[in-house]
Design an enzyme around this catalytic site. Structure first.
Site, PDB file in Angstrom:
ATOM      1  CB  CYS A  95      47.891  42.240  33.480  1.00 22.50           C
ATOM      2  SG  CYS A  95      48.915  43.270  34.561  1.00 22.50           S
ATOM      3  CG  HIS A 180      43.909  44.936  34.208  1.00 21.58           C
ATOM      4  ND1 HIS A 180      43.891  43.583  34.489  1.00 21.58           N
ATOM      5  CD2 HIS A 180      45.048  45.420  34.747  1.00 21.58           C
ATOM      6  CE1 HIS A 180      44.966  43.267  35.184  1.00 21.58           C
ATOM      7  NE2 HIS A 180      45.690  44.357  35.344  1.00 21.58           N
ATOM      8  CD  GLU A 182      40.900  42.139  33.222  1.00 19.15           C
ATOM      9  OE1 GLU A 182      41.559  41.929  34.251  1.00 19.15           O
ATOM     10  OE2 GLU A 182      41.297  42.885  32.292  1.00 19.15           O
TER      11      GLU A 182
END
Length: 237
Positions: A95, A180, A182
């Site tokens: 990001c 994202h 993660e």
């Protein structure tokens, strides 16, 4: 010799917001035998993290790379990152981290035409050895308003229906992900609380975002582990 003995055994992670951490990837790194050390942007001296010869991960946050007047630490971060990328040191940006990489490589980063917040599948590019191929037909979390032009010498890996530049790679050591990968499904509530002003201003239905996380988050986590595992296996020091 394990597949990762070529890398120093600590992962350095730079945070720009307390609750945007490594998420599900932290356990992945522990399982692979790595340790994790966090640095807080704006508070800690980031020099060690950016000069580190092992893997440094630059995480997300709500500020823009062009807001250096309001957040002077960003300029130092950008200057350190430029040197790091010039040395081709292993770097993963997520990001804001991806936007910082794009900017440090000379590409334009700017406010996009729309907020992209929510779960959707990527449009993966058919390029050789695309490390994101395991994400085919997988919903990932998008959460950004800024976007970037593709840096020179970068390979575009993925797009979305809203923005064409969602991920790129430079060589084997530098990977930038606008989305994202993660996010941990059991901790997204921290994001819903912390970003409530942004969500309400963008007219995002919080209950839907929460429900989509329950539907898609657990499926993303093992695939994210495969993507990151493949990326670090191909890093060349």
């Amino acid at each position: 010799m394990t597949a990762f003995e070529h890398l120093p055994k600590t992962i350095y992670a730079i945070q720009h917001l307390a609750f945007e951490d490594l998420g599900s990837l932290e356990d992945v790194f522990y399982q692979l035998g790595f340790r994790v050390r966090y640095f807080e942007a704006g508070i800690d001296d980031l020099t060690k993290a950016y000069q580190y010869e092992g893997l440094t991960i630059i995480l997300g946050g709500p500020i823009g790379v062009y807001e250096t007047e309001d957040y002077p630490f960003l300029q130092q971060e950008i200057d350190l990152l430029k040197v790091r990328l010039d040395k081709n040191l292993p770097t993963l940006g997520i990001c804001l981290g991806a936007q910082l990489i794009a900017h440090a490589l000379g590409a334009r980063v700017y406010a996009g035409h729309a907020k992209e917040i929510g779960w959707s599948a990527l449009q993966l590019r058919l390029v050789k050895d695309n490390p994101l191929l395991p994400l085919a037909n997988t919903q990932v979390l998008h959460w950004h308003g800024d976007t970037f032009d593709l840096p020179e010498n970068a390979t575009l890996l993925a797009s979305s229906s809203v923005y064409s530049n969602q991920a790129f790679q430079v060589g084997k050591n530098i990977l930038a992900l606008q989305f994202h990968i993660e996010v941990a499904s059991d901790t997204l509530e921290k994001w819903l609380i912390g970003h409530t002003c942004e969500l309400r201003k963008a007219n995002i239905e919080i209950s839907k975002l929460r429900a989509d996380n329950q539907n898609f988050g657990h499926h993303l986590e093992p695939i994210a582990a495969i993507v990151v595992n493949n990326f670090i296996q191909h890093i060349k020091l």
